[in-house]
Write a protein that holds these residues in place. Structure first.
Motif, PDB file in Angstrom:
ATOM      1  N   TRP A  38       5.412   5.963  -1.736  1.00 46.61           N
ATOM      2  CA  TRP A  38       6.234   6.988  -1.053  1.00 46.61           C
ATOM      3  C   TRP A  38       7.635   7.062  -1.639  1.00 46.61           C
ATOM      4  O   TRP A  38       8.302   8.089  -1.543  1.00 46.61           O
ATOM      5  CB  TRP A  38       6.329   6.698   0.455  1.00 46.61           C
ATOM      6  CG  TRP A  38       5.126   7.092   1.226  1.00 46.61           C
ATOM      7  CD1 TRP A  38       4.274   6.261   1.885  1.00 46.61           C
ATOM      8  CD2 TRP A  38       4.623   8.415   1.455  1.00 46.61           C
ATOM      9  NE1 TRP A  38       3.276   6.976   2.491  1.00 46.61           N
ATOM     10  CE2 TRP A  38       3.474   8.291   2.245  1.00 46.61           C
ATOM     11  CE3 TRP A  38       5.031   9.696   1.050  1.00 46.61           C
ATOM     12  CZ2 TRP A  38       2.719   9.418   2.657  1.00 46.61           C
ATOM     13  CZ3 TRP A  38       4.286  10.796   1.450  1.00 46.61           C
ATOM     14  CH2 TRP A  38       3.150  10.651   2.240  1.00 46.61           C
TER      15      TRP A  38
ATOM     16  N   HIS B  41       1.176   9.734  -3.571  1.00 49.25           N
ATOM     17  CA  HIS B  41       1.742   8.451  -3.106  1.00 49.25           C
ATOM     18  C   HIS B  41       0.741   7.312  -3.285  1.00 49.25           C
ATOM     19  O   HIS B  41       1.133   6.166  -3.500  1.00 49.25           O
ATOM     20  CB  HIS B  41       2.280   8.544  -1.660  1.00 49.25           C
ATOM     21  CG  HIS B  41       1.361   8.024  -0.594  1.00 49.25           C
ATOM     22  ND1 HIS B  41       0.309   8.753  -0.098  1.00 49.25           N
ATOM     23  CD2 HIS B  41       1.322   6.834   0.080  1.00 49.25           C
ATOM     24  CE1 HIS B  41      -0.327   8.044   0.824  1.00 49.25           C
ATOM     25  NE2 HIS B  41       0.267   6.877   0.956  1.00 49.25           N
TER      26      HIS B  41
ATOM     27  N   HIS C 192      -6.206   4.533  -0.141  1.00 48.87           N
ATOM     28  CA  HIS C 192      -6.105   3.930   1.201  1.00 48.87           C
ATOM     29  C   HIS C 192      -6.033   4.984   2.310  1.00 48.87           C
ATOM     30  O   HIS C 192      -6.420   4.720   3.438  1.00 48.87           O
ATOM     31  CB  HIS C 192      -4.934   2.943   1.289  1.00 48.87           C
ATOM     32  CG  HIS C 192      -3.577   3.559   1.252  1.00 48.87           C
ATOM     33  ND1 HIS C 192      -2.877   3.751   0.092  1.00 48.87           N
ATOM     34  CD2 HIS C 192      -2.778   4.031   2.234  1.00 48.87           C
ATOM     35  CE1 HIS C 192      -1.706   4.316   0.365  1.00 48.87           C
ATOM     36  NE2 HIS C 192      -1.628   4.504   1.663  1.00 48.87           N
ATOM     37  N   ASP C 193      -5.550   6.191   1.986  1.00 48.97           N
ATOM     38  CA  ASP C 193      -5.539   7.262   2.996  1.00 48.97           C
ATOM     39  C   ASP C 193      -6.647   8.293   2.759  1.00 48.97           C
ATOM     40  O   ASP C 193      -7.285   8.747   3.695  1.00 48.97           O
ATOM     41  CB  ASP C 193      -4.187   7.996   2.985  1.00 48.97           C
ATOM     42  CG  ASP C 193      -3.089   7.204   3.668  1.00 48.97           C
ATOM     43  OD1 ASP C 193      -3.355   6.630   4.749  1.00 48.97           O
ATOM     44  OD2 ASP C 193      -1.971   7.150   3.144  1.00 48.97           O
TER      45      ASP C 193
ATOM     46  N   HIS D 279       0.804  -1.230   0.000  1.00 53.09           N
ATOM     47  CA  HIS D 279       0.000   0.000   0.000  1.00 53.09           C
ATOM     48  C   HIS D 279       0.838   1.281   0.000  1.00 53.09           C
ATOM     49  O   HIS D 279       0.426   2.293  -0.541  1.00 53.09           O
ATOM     50  CB  HIS D 279      -1.004   0.000   1.163  1.00 53.09           C
ATOM     51  CG  HIS D 279      -0.424   0.347   2.496  1.00 53.09           C
ATOM     52  ND1 HIS D 279       0.295  -0.547   3.248  1.00 53.09           N
ATOM     53  CD2 HIS D 279      -0.438   1.498   3.202  1.00 53.09           C
ATOM     54  CE1 HIS D 279       0.691   0.046   4.369  1.00 53.09           C
ATOM     55  NE2 HIS D 279       0.270   1.291   4.362  1.00 53.09           N
ATOM     56  N   ASP D 280       2.018   1.246   0.622  1.00 53.88           N
ATOM     57  CA  ASP D 280       2.792   2.491   0.735  1.00 53.88           C
ATOM     58  C   ASP D 280       4.027   2.538  -0.172  1.00 53.88           C
ATOM     59  O   ASP D 280       4.874   3.404   0.015  1.00 53.88           O
ATOM     60  CB  ASP D 280       3.205   2.727   2.196  1.00 53.88           C
ATOM     61  CG  ASP D 280       2.182   3.568   2.966  1.00 53.88           C
ATOM     62  OD1 ASP D 280       1.367   4.259   2.320  1.00 53.88           O
ATOM     63  OD2 ASP D 280       2.189   3.542   4.214  1.00 53.88           O
TER      64      ASP D 280
HETATM   65 FE   LIG Z   1      -0.187   5.626   2.820  1.00 52.73          FE
END
Ligand SMILES: [Fe+2]
Ligand SMILES: [Fe+2]
Length: 194
Positions: free
Chosen positions: A58, A83, A115-116, A54-55
């Motif tokens: 970044w 991101h 997701h955020d 998911h990240d």
């Molecule tokens: Fe995130």
């Protein structure tokens, strides 16, 4: 014997060496596995790859731009969104390179894309990913990393994050895990004060 999740994680790690995302991802992955035990109707083949990847986006954000793009002092919403979009793209590439199921790859990408910033969950799978992602923030490790990188004194940070348990989580089991982790973080904070 390597599982498909080991293979996904190995590829994800190439993108996780920034913003302490390697530590965050490992902790959130463990929470995702715990949450899945309560929801046999969820699809671990969606939830686990989604949390591992998911990240990854970044990595595409210069480190000096990251700190404004998440957390209690969030200012740069464009980068926060960036991101997610980059993450969805990279995750898709990673999963295609491993020959992962196409339909599942699409659902994983949709979960990562938002997701955020997407406050509503699209599905049970999405809920579990969102919950596992945020749970790490309540762990002693998450609290240590976040209060210092946001430059907020530990006790103030603990006060800020406590009411977020009711605001952020979908699954009641996630709320319980957040409370349990926060208790550990608070007792650890007491040892810092001694
Ligand atoms: Fe995130
Ligand atoms: Fe995350």
């Amino acid at each position: 014997m390597k599982t498909i999740y080991d293979l996904i994680h190995k590829k994800a790690k190439l993108y996780l060496d920034t913003r302490q995302n390697d530590i965050h991802t490992q902790i959130s992955y463990n929470f995702a596995k715990r949450l899945l035990t309560y929801y046999p109707e969820a699809d671990e083949h969606i939830v686990l790859p989604a949390i591992l990847l998911h990240d990854v986006g970044w990595k595409m954000v210069p480190e000096d731009k990251q700190l404004d793009a998440f957390g209690p002092k969030l200012k740069d919403k464009d980068t926060q969104r960036f991101h997610e979009l980059e993450g969805a793209k990279i995750a898709t590439q990673v999963l295609i390179s491993l020959g992962y199921n196409e339909e599942k790859t699409r659902e994983i990408s949709t979960i990562i894309d938002g997701h955020d910033t997407r406050l509503k969950a699209l599905s049970l799978n999405d809920k579990l990913v969102k919950d596992a992602d945020k749970l790490w923030r309540f762990t002693p490790t998450g609290i240590n990393i976040d209060h210092s990188r946001f430059d907020i004194q530990r006790d103030f940070y603990l006060q800020w994050i406590t009411p977020m348990i009711d605001a952020w989580f979908f699954a009641p089991e996630a709320k319980d895990m957040a409370r349990e982790s926060l208790c550990e973080a608070i007792s650890e904070a007491a040892t810092h004060r001694e």
